[in-house]
Motif scaffolding. Structure first.
Motif, mmCIF file in Angstrom:
data_model
loop_
_atom_site.group_PDB
_atom_site.id
_atom_site.type_symbol
_atom_site.label_atom_id
_atom_site.label_comp_id
_atom_site.label_asym_id
_atom_site.label_seq_id
_atom_site.Cartn_x
_atom_site.Cartn_y
_atom_site.Cartn_z
ATOM 1 N N GLY A 1 -1.723 12.151 -6.101
ATOM 2 C CA GLY A 1 -1.144 12.540 -4.821
ATOM 3 C C GLY A 1 -1.899 11.967 -3.637
ATOM 4 N N SER A 2 -1.465 12.365 -2.439
ATOM 5 C CA SER A 2 -2.028 11.849 -1.187
ATOM 6 C C SER A 2 -2.359 12.982 -0.223
ATOM 7 C CB SER A 2 -1.034 10.901 -0.506
ATOM 8 O OG SER A 2 -0.747 9.782 -1.312
ATOM 9 N N LEU A 3 -3.323 12.713 0.615
ATOM 10 C CA LEU A 3 -3.671 13.591 1.730
ATOM 11 C C LEU A 3 -4.084 12.715 2.898
ATOM 12 C CD1 LEU A 3 -5.912 16.452 0.229
ATOM 13 C CD2 LEU A 3 -3.627 16.726 1.211
ATOM 14 N N ARG A 4 -3.896 13.232 4.107
ATOM 15 C CA ARG A 4 -4.416 12.548 5.287
ATOM 16 C C ARG A 4 -5.332 13.507 6.038
ATOM 17 N NH1 ARG A 4 -1.537 9.922 10.646
ATOM 18 N NH2 ARG A 4 -1.208 12.127 11.154
ATOM 19 N N GLU B 1 -22.307 11.454 0.077
ATOM 20 C CA GLU B 1 -22.162 10.005 -0.018
ATOM 21 C C GLU B 1 -21.188 9.497 1.037
ATOM 22 O OE1 GLU B 1 -20.453 8.736 -3.724
ATOM 23 O OE2 GLU B 1 -18.676 9.992 -3.512
ATOM 24 N N ALA B 2 -21.433 8.276 1.495
ATOM 25 C CA ALA B 2 -20.558 7.658 2.484
ATOM 26 C C ALA B 2 -19.245 7.241 1.831
ATOM 27 C CB ALA B 2 -21.240 6.450 3.098
ATOM 28 N N VAL B 3 -18.174 7.415 2.580
ATOM 29 C CA VAL B 3 -16.841 7.069 2.093
ATOM 30 C C VAL B 3 -16.266 5.890 2.867
ATOM 31 C CG1 VAL B 3 -14.464 7.877 1.823
ATOM 32 C CG2 VAL B 3 -16.378 9.421 1.331
ATOM 33 N N SER B 4 -16.281 5.995 4.196
ATOM 34 C CA SER B 4 -15.642 4.959 5.003
ATOM 35 C C SER B 4 -16.114 5.062 6.440
ATOM 36 C CB SER B 4 -14.121 5.127 4.949
ATOM 37 O OG SER B 4 -13.463 4.103 5.667
ATOM 38 N N CYS B 5 -15.947 3.964 7.179
ATOM 39 C CA CYS B 5 -16.309 3.957 8.588
ATOM 40 C C CYS B 5 -15.410 2.981 9.337
ATOM 41 C CB CYS B 5 -17.767 3.567 8.767
ATOM 42 S SG CYS B 5 -18.297 3.592 10.483
ATOM 43 N N ASP C 1 -17.131 1.465 -2.592
ATOM 44 C CA ASP C 1 -16.401 0.783 -3.678
ATOM 45 C C ASP C 1 -15.455 1.738 -4.403
ATOM 46 O OD1 ASP C 1 -19.162 -1.388 -4.691
ATOM 47 O OD2 ASP C 1 -17.639 -1.615 -3.122
ATOM 48 N N SER C 2 -15.842 2.988 -4.508
ATOM 49 C CA SER C 2 -15.059 3.958 -5.275
ATOM 50 C C SER C 2 -13.714 4.292 -4.633
ATOM 51 C CB SER C 2 -15.860 5.244 -5.467
ATOM 52 O OG SER C 2 -16.222 5.798 -4.217
ATOM 53 N N VAL C 3 -13.540 3.970 -3.346
ATOM 54 C CA VAL C 3 -12.283 4.326 -2.670
ATOM 55 C C VAL C 3 -11.511 3.107 -2.167
ATOM 56 C CG1 VAL C 3 -13.302 6.526 -1.975
ATOM 57 C CG2 VAL C 3 -13.246 4.611 -0.350
ATOM 58 N N LYS C 4 -12.082 1.929 -2.322
ATOM 59 C CA LYS C 4 -11.401 0.711 -1.852
ATOM 60 C C LYS C 4 -10.039 0.570 -2.513
ATOM 61 C CE LYS C 4 -15.353 -2.152 -0.524
ATOM 62 N NZ LYS C 4 -16.219 -3.301 -0.887
ATOM 63 N N GLY C 5 -9.044 0.237 -1.699
ATOM 64 C CA GLY C 5 -7.696 0.076 -2.214
ATOM 65 C C GLY C 5 -6.911 1.370 -2.290
ATOM 66 N N ARG C 6 -7.579 2.506 -2.129
ATOM 67 C CA ARG C 6 -6.905 3.811 -2.187
ATOM 68 C C ARG C 6 -6.951 4.546 -0.850
ATOM 69 N NH1 ARG C 6 -8.804 7.748 -5.343
ATOM 70 N NH2 ARG C 6 -10.976 7.060 -5.220
ATOM 71 N N TYR D 1 -8.429 9.009 11.449
ATOM 72 C CA TYR D 1 -7.689 9.456 10.272
ATOM 73 C C TYR D 1 -8.253 8.810 9.011
ATOM 74 C CZ TYR D 1 -4.312 10.672 13.889
ATOM 75 O OH TYR D 1 -3.716 11.195 15.003
ATOM 76 N N LEU D 2 -8.154 9.538 7.909
ATOM 77 C CA LEU D 2 -8.469 8.983 6.599
ATOM 78 C C LEU D 2 -7.269 9.255 5.691
ATOM 79 C CD1 LEU D 2 -10.685 7.542 4.914
ATOM 80 C CD2 LEU D 2 -11.316 9.814 4.058
ATOM 81 N N GLN D 3 -6.495 8.220 5.434
ATOM 82 C CA GLN D 3 -5.368 8.328 4.522
ATOM 83 C C GLN D 3 -5.873 8.103 3.109
ATOM 84 O OE1 GLN D 3 -2.005 9.045 5.128
ATOM 85 N NE2 GLN D 3 -1.861 9.097 2.895
ATOM 86 N N MET D 4 -5.660 9.098 2.252
ATOM 87 C CA MET D 4 -6.166 9.042 0.881
ATOM 88 C C MET D 4 -4.984 9.046 -0.080
ATOM 89 S SD MET D 4 -9.393 11.677 1.200
ATOM 90 C CE MET D 4 -8.350 13.119 1.349
ATOM 91 N N ASN D 5 -4.830 7.964 -0.803
ATOM 92 C CA ASN D 5 -3.741 7.825 -1.763
ATOM 93 C C ASN D 5 -4.280 7.736 -3.184
ATOM 94 O OD1 ASN D 5 -1.895 7.688 0.393
ATOM 95 N ND2 ASN D 5 -2.080 5.456 0.500
ATOM 96 N N ASN D 6 -3.400 7.985 -4.142
ATOM 97 C CA ASN D 6 -3.766 7.904 -5.560
ATOM 98 C C ASN D 6 -5.066 8.680 -5.834
ATOM 99 O OD1 ASN D 6 -3.485 7.129 -8.234
ATOM 100 N ND2 ASN D 6 -4.497 5.152 -7.924
ATOM 101 N N LEU D 7 -5.086 9.896 -5.372
ATOM 102 C CA LEU D 7 -6.300 10.715 -5.496
ATOM 103 C C LEU D 7 -6.616 11.030 -6.952
ATOM 104 C CD1 LEU D 7 -5.713 12.947 -2.392
ATOM 105 C CD2 LEU D 7 -7.804 11.662 -2.837
ATOM 106 N N GLU D 8 -7.898 11.113 -7.228
ATOM 107 C CA GLU D 8 -8.410 11.382 -8.567
ATOM 108 C C GLU D 8 -9.242 12.658 -8.528
ATOM 109 O OE1 GLU D 8 -10.765 7.919 -9.158
ATOM 110 O OE2 GLU D 8 -9.037 6.556 -9.301
ATOM 111 N N PRO D 9 -9.383 13.331 -9.669
ATOM 112 C CA PRO D 9 -10.236 14.538 -9.690
ATOM 113 C C PRO D 9 -11.649 14.266 -9.168
ATOM 114 C CG PRO D 9 -8.925 14.423 -11.679
ATOM 115 C CD PRO D 9 -8.687 13.139 -10.936
ATOM 116 N N GLU D 10 -12.127 13.041 -9.365
ATOM 117 C CA GLU D 10 -13.465 12.686 -8.896
ATOM 118 C C GLU D 10 -13.572 12.631 -7.369
ATOM 119 O OE1 GLU D 10 -12.837 11.757 -12.958
ATOM 120 O OE2 GLU D 10 -11.733 11.001 -11.221
ATOM 121 N N ASP D 11 -12.444 12.652 -6.689
ATOM 122 C CA ASP D 11 -12.451 12.684 -5.224
ATOM 123 C C ASP D 11 -12.643 14.098 -4.674
ATOM 124 O OD1 ASP D 11 -9.821 10.286 -5.432
ATOM 125 O OD2 ASP D 11 -11.908 9.877 -4.875
ATOM 126 N N THR D 12 -12.647 15.083 -5.544
ATOM 127 C CA THR D 12 -12.853 16.461 -5.112
ATOM 128 C C THR D 12 -14.222 16.615 -4.452
ATOM 129 O OG1 THR D 12 -11.401 17.374 -6.811
ATOM 130 C CG2 THR D 12 -13.092 18.840 -5.904
#
Length: 122
Positions: A16-19, A46-50, A62-67, A80-91
């Motif tokens: 799924g996705s969240l913003r 941990e850093a995610v994006s900037c 690297d773990s979120v590139k492309g998603r 905004y942070l648009q998060m697509n194709n979320l994985e349990p590891e993104d919790t």
């Protein structure tokens, strides 16, 4: 006084996705790089994006590139942070942060928000 307020977290199924949004107040946001960190239970933050002040440069773990996609609207003082194709590891709890220097944005933030919980589970 500077404030960063996150919103948009919640429970979502894998795939799924969240913003997430981060609204800044009390300082001139277009002179700050704005980013996101996250912290999962029992793990270090941990850093995610900037995204740079103008929005012309972005950086991702690297773990979120492309998603994940970061964007900003300086007129609304919002990132905004648009998060697509979320994985349990993104919790994790996701924190917004602001930094005066883009190259330090994913290393040494100057300001932090309070965080918003993202849970990816079926």
């Amino acid at each position: 006084q500077q404030h960063l307020v996150e919103a948009g977290g919640g429970l979502v199924q894998p795939g799924g996705s969240l913003r997430l949004s981060c609204v800044a107040s009390g300082f001139i946001t277009d002179v700050y790089a704005i980013g996101w960190f996250r912290q999962a239970p029992g793990k270090e933050r941990e850093a995610v994006s900037c995204i740079s002040m103008s929005g012309g440069s972005t950086d991702y773990a690297d773990s979120v590139k492309g998603r994940f996609t970061i964007s900003r609207d300086n007129a609304q003082n919002t990132v905004y942070l648009q998060m697509n194709n979320l994985e349990p590891e993104d919790t994790a709890v996701y924190y917004c942060e602001a930094t005066r220097t883009f190259r330090l944005c994913m290393l040494y933030p100057d300001y932090w928000g309070q965080g918003t919980q993202v849970t990816v589970s079926s």
